[in-house]
Design a protein around this motif. Structure first.
Motif, PDB file in Angstrom:
ATOM      1  N   LEU A 197       0.806  -1.219   0.000  1.00  0.00           N
ATOM      2  CA  LEU A 197       0.000   0.000   0.000  1.00  0.00           C
ATOM      3  C   LEU A 197       0.847   1.281   0.000  1.00  0.00           C
ATOM      4  O   LEU A 197       0.564   2.205  -0.767  1.00  0.00           O
ATOM      5  N   PRO A 198       1.888   1.386   0.844  1.00  0.00           N
ATOM      6  CA  PRO A 198       2.728   2.598   0.741  1.00  0.00           C
ATOM      7  C   PRO A 198       3.426   2.736  -0.608  1.00  0.00           C
ATOM      8  O   PRO A 198       3.590   3.856  -1.111  1.00  0.00           O
ATOM      9  N   LEU A 199       3.829   1.620  -1.209  1.00  0.00           N
ATOM     10  CA  LEU A 199       4.494   1.696  -2.512  1.00  0.00           C
ATOM     11  C   LEU A 199       3.545   2.190  -3.586  1.00  0.00           C
ATOM     12  O   LEU A 199       3.956   2.926  -4.497  1.00  0.00           O
ATOM     13  N   TYR A 200       2.268   1.792  -3.531  1.00  0.00           N
ATOM     14  CA  TYR A 200       1.294   2.310  -4.490  1.00  0.00           C
ATOM     15  C   TYR A 200       1.250   3.833  -4.440  1.00  0.00           C
ATOM     16  O   TYR A 200       1.177   4.505  -5.476  1.00  0.00           O
ATOM     17  N   LEU A 201       1.259   4.386  -3.234  1.00  0.00           N
ATOM     18  CA  LEU A 201       1.214   5.838  -3.082  1.00  0.00           C
ATOM     19  C   LEU A 201       2.511   6.490  -3.552  1.00  0.00           C
ATOM     20  O   LEU A 201       2.492   7.499  -4.263  1.00  0.00           O
ATOM     21  N   LEU A 202       3.642   5.915  -3.175  1.00  0.00           N
ATOM     22  CA  LEU A 202       4.933   6.512  -3.520  1.00  0.00           C
ATOM     23  C   LEU A 202       5.147   6.572  -5.031  1.00  0.00           C
ATOM     24  O   LEU A 202       5.793   7.495  -5.531  1.00  0.00           O
ATOM     25  N   CYS A 203       4.604   5.598  -5.750  1.00  0.00           N
ATOM     26  CA  CYS A 203       4.797   5.565  -7.201  1.00  0.00           C
ATOM     27  C   CYS A 203       4.096   6.725  -7.909  1.00  0.00           C
ATOM     28  O   CYS A 203       4.454   7.065  -9.043  1.00  0.00           O
ATOM     29  N   ASP A 290       6.147  -0.187 -16.960  1.00  0.00           N
ATOM     30  CA  ASP A 290       5.354   1.033 -16.813  1.00  0.00           C
ATOM     31  C   ASP A 290       5.531   1.655 -15.432  1.00  0.00           C
ATOM     32  O   ASP A 290       5.664   2.876 -15.299  1.00  0.00           O
ATOM     33  N   VAL A 291       5.529   0.830 -14.389  1.00  0.00           N
ATOM     34  CA  VAL A 291       5.672   1.356 -13.035  1.00  0.00           C
ATOM     35  C   VAL A 291       7.097   1.855 -12.804  1.00  0.00           C
ATOM     36  O   VAL A 291       7.302   2.928 -12.218  1.00  0.00           O
ATOM     37  N   TYR A 292       8.089   1.123 -13.253  1.00  0.00           N
ATOM     38  CA  TYR A 292       9.471   1.558 -13.079  1.00  0.00           C
ATOM     39  C   TYR A 292       9.720   2.884 -13.803  1.00  0.00           C
ATOM     40  O   TYR A 292      10.470   3.737 -13.323  1.00  0.00           O
ATOM     41  N   GLN A 293       9.107   3.062 -14.972  1.00  0.00           N
ATOM     42  CA  GLN A 293       9.313   4.283 -15.730  1.00  0.00           C
ATOM     43  C   GLN A 293       8.565   5.467 -15.113  1.00  0.00           C
ATOM     44  O   GLN A 293       9.093   6.583 -15.054  1.00  0.00           O
ATOM     45  N   GLY A 294       7.340   5.241 -14.632  1.00  0.00           N
ATOM     46  CA  GLY A 294       6.526   6.337 -14.150  1.00  0.00           C
ATOM     47  C   GLY A 294       6.821   6.772 -12.735  1.00  0.00           C
ATOM     48  O   GLY A 294       6.615   7.942 -12.383  1.00  0.00           O
ATOM     49  N   ALA A 295       7.288   5.876 -11.888  1.00  0.00           N
ATOM     50  CA  ALA A 295       7.544   6.219 -10.489  1.00  0.00           C
ATOM     51  C   ALA A 295       8.757   7.133 -10.368  1.00  0.00           C
ATOM     52  O   ALA A 295       9.637   7.130 -11.242  1.00  0.00           O
ATOM     53  N   VAL A 299      12.163   6.059  -5.792  1.00  0.00           N
ATOM     54  CA  VAL A 299      11.218   5.003  -5.405  1.00  0.00           C
ATOM     55  C   VAL A 299      11.435   3.769  -6.273  1.00  0.00           C
ATOM     56  O   VAL A 299      11.390   2.634  -5.786  1.00  0.00           O
ATOM     57  N   THR A 300      11.677   3.973  -7.557  1.00  0.00           N
ATOM     58  CA  THR A 300      11.925   2.834  -8.453  1.00  0.00           C
ATOM     59  C   THR A 300      13.130   2.031  -7.990  1.00  0.00           C
ATOM     60  O   THR A 300      13.086   0.792  -7.930  1.00  0.00           O
ATOM     61  N   GLY A 301      14.226   2.721  -7.672  1.00  0.00           N
ATOM     62  CA  GLY A 301      15.422   2.012  -7.223  1.00  0.00           C
ATOM     63  C   GLY A 301      15.186   1.243  -5.941  1.00  0.00           C
ATOM     64  O   GLY A 301      15.574   0.074  -5.821  1.00  0.00           O
ATOM     65  N   PHE A 302      14.545   1.886  -4.968  1.00  0.00           N
ATOM     66  CA  PHE A 302      14.248   1.216  -3.700  1.00  0.00           C
ATOM     67  C   PHE A 302      13.317   0.027  -3.916  1.00  0.00           C
ATOM     68  O   PHE A 302      13.549  -1.065  -3.386  1.00  0.00           O
ATOM     69  N   MET A 303      12.264   0.238  -4.700  1.00  0.00           N
ATOM     70  CA  MET A 303      11.274  -0.815  -4.925  1.00  0.00           C
ATOM     71  C   MET A 303      11.877  -1.984  -5.706  1.00  0.00           C
ATOM     72  O   MET A 303      11.638  -3.155  -5.379  1.00  0.00           O
TER      73      MET A 303
END
Length: 541
Positions: A197-203, A290-295, A299-303
């Protein structure tokens, strides 16, 4: 007997769980820091929030890492057997915390945008243009405002900062620590939701390309919720077969009824959907690019690093503790997933023209390489995966940190591959470090990536999965092509007319230096970490 007496009698029969706070201390420290971060966000004046969050977040993560080290050698369970504290748990928690400390420093970076007023001539930029701007970060100043609206512009002029990213990150880290330590499926599901849930928001909080960022967050949320439903359905099926959600209890039930395991196989398949989705394995990888590009890149690196570490750890625990009696059934299926993941990852990476999307498909391919270890179904496979997760996590975070250091004059990251042409002439250190990360991903000797791939392939080959190893070596050779293509572009191609600007903010530069050093050291002197991973490859039921 009335209903109240019956309830009292029933409660008396249920044992009160003991909570072993010492064994849970790494997770409790992180969750405690996250709760304090929420209070800071609610009550502290805006100008004091950033330094308070930074001290609180780094301090909480460092304290949790110290607690993990203090627990070394523990083989026990906690909270009535719901959490396992063993070698695998502690190794993965230590790795996640190291990545999280670097990730929080990456997220905390301020002033990583070039000043666009220092043009020194037509098509050129002076040296001062590569300095950093005042107080800007990678996150939108006001997450609730519509992208491009007057409200967002007002928040930007006012210098507002989205400091709630710090408690959100800590909450995600707490879930990541619990995920591979879960010893029953309900606890694992709760951990899955807490980290997700926090990752959804951070992205969805990127400062630039806000609509793309929000689209990434929505896509991640919808597909993540769908995969979580599969996971929960798998929990129900396994409970129907075993009458318990404890991993050890499921293994005992399968051992007692080996000829009646259809329901258990269906349950494992449903669980695998949720776990493979988080890992980014085929056929559940569509969200990754898509998520890696848009975040936001931080956040992408951490995720990309921490989520994969936790999800692979959870999958390994399920396979080795809950369903070892079904290894003859799940091994060939997992091998097919590994082959498909490696193949799709490297083929799709070749076609990319964006650096972040290329790294995203590279992450898909590495998910396949990582899962080659569990196919071995022995301790050697576990230790190989543990080492690979360290090498991959550190290298991935460093690679995305490098990506954030090349900026357009507008402040946006220069992620188009064509914009990286000639970088070796304008910023030799940045191009050299990025080349080293790419060579590590390709599995070139004297890098951590080579040692990690060799370890997982050797473990798979020792268990009779020679065909998987052959495909893996071929995919590694194909992957080397698109990694080397970027290196040739940086060092042997003329830069574009309006070349992007390398910046050097202190925190991100330090992260790049540390991750590069670790990548090189693990490639030259891997034995201490290999030995540590070998000793840590133990599970407790």
């Amino acid at each position: 007997m009335n209903d109240i007496d019956h309830a009292v009698l029933l409660a008396a029969r249920i044992p009160t769980p003991s909570i072993e706070y010492g064994r849970l201390s790494p997770m409790l420290l992180v969750f405690g820091a996250a709760v304090l971060g929420v209070l800071v966000e609610a009550f502290l004046a805006r100008r004091f929030r950033y330094p308070a969050h930074l001290v609180l977040s780094i301090g909480g993560l460092v304290a949790a890492l110290v607690a993990v080290i203090a627990l070394a050698g523990t083989d026990a369970t906690a909270v009535a057997g719901a959490v396992a504290i063993d070698g695998v748990t502690l190794f993965l928690q230590g790795t996640i915390l190291v990545v999280a400390i670097l990730g929080v420093a990456f997220i905390a970076e301020r002033g990583a945008e070039p000043r666009a007023h220092a043009r020194s001539g037509p098509g050129t930029w002076s040296r001062t243009a590569a300095t950093v701007g005042p107080g800007t970060d990678a996150f939108t100043p006001q997450a609730s405002s519509v992208p491009g609206s007057a409200t967002e512009a007002t928040a930007l002029r006012a210098g507002l900062a989205t400091t709630e990213v710090f408690p959100l990150t800590l909450l995600a880290v707490g879930g990541l620590l619990l995920f591979p330590a879960s010893n029953d499926l309900l606890t694992m599901f709760v951990a899955l939701e807490v980290l997700s849930l926090p990752l959804y928001l951070l992205c969805g909080l990127a400062r630039h390309k806000r609509l793309l960022s929000q689209e990434a967050a929505l896509k991640y949320f919808l597909l993540g919720a769908f995969s979580s439903a599969f996971f929960l359905y798998g929990v129900a099926l396994l409970y129907g077969h075993a009458g318990t959600v404890r991993l050890g209890g499921i293994a005992d039930a399968i051992a007692e009824r080996p000829d009646n395991s259809t329901l258990a196989l269906l349950g494992v398949a449903m669980l695998a959907v949720g776990l493979l989705f988080k890992i980014g394995a085929v056929p559940f990888q569509s969200w990754v690019p898509d998520v890696y590009q848009g975040a936001p890149t931080a956040v992408t690196g951490f995720m990309a690093a921490a989520t994969k570490i936790a999800a692979v750890g959870a999958l390994v625990r399920v396979l080795y503790v809950a369903v070892p009696g079904l290894r003859d059934e799940w091994r060939p299926i997992l091998a097919a997933v590994v082959i498909a993941t490696m193949t799709v990852g490297v083929i799709m990476a070749i076609t990319q023209t964006d650096v972040k999307r290329m790294l995203a498909y590279s992450a898909v391919a590495h998910a396949g390489f990582l899962l080659a270890g569990p196919v071995a179904a022995n301790d050697r496979g576990v230790s190989a995966v543990l080492f690979y997760l360290v090498a991959y996590g550190i290298g991935t975070l460093g690679a995305f940190a490098v990506v954030s250091l090349l900026r357009e004059p507008s402040g946006e990251e220069a992620t188009g591959l064509s914009r990286w042409a000639g970088l070796g002439r304008r910023s030799p250190w940045l191009a050299t470090v990025f080349a080293m990360f790419l060579l590590s991903f390709a599995g070139i000797p004297l890098t951590s990536g080579f040692v990690g791939k060799f370890a997982v392939f050797e473990a798979a080959a020792s268990a009779g999965a020679a065909s998987l190893v052959i495909v893996g070596v071929i995919c590694s050779a194909i992957a080397a092509f698109f990694y080397l293509r970027v290196i040739v572009l940086m060092f042997f191609t003329e830069p574009p007319t309006e070349a992007p600007i390398p910046v050097s903010p202190p925190l991100t530069s330090a992260i790049v230096a540390v991750t590069a050093m670790v990548t090189l050291v693990l490639g030259v002197f891997p034995q201490p970490v290999l030995d540590l991973a070998g000793h840590a490859a133990t599970f407790v039921r």
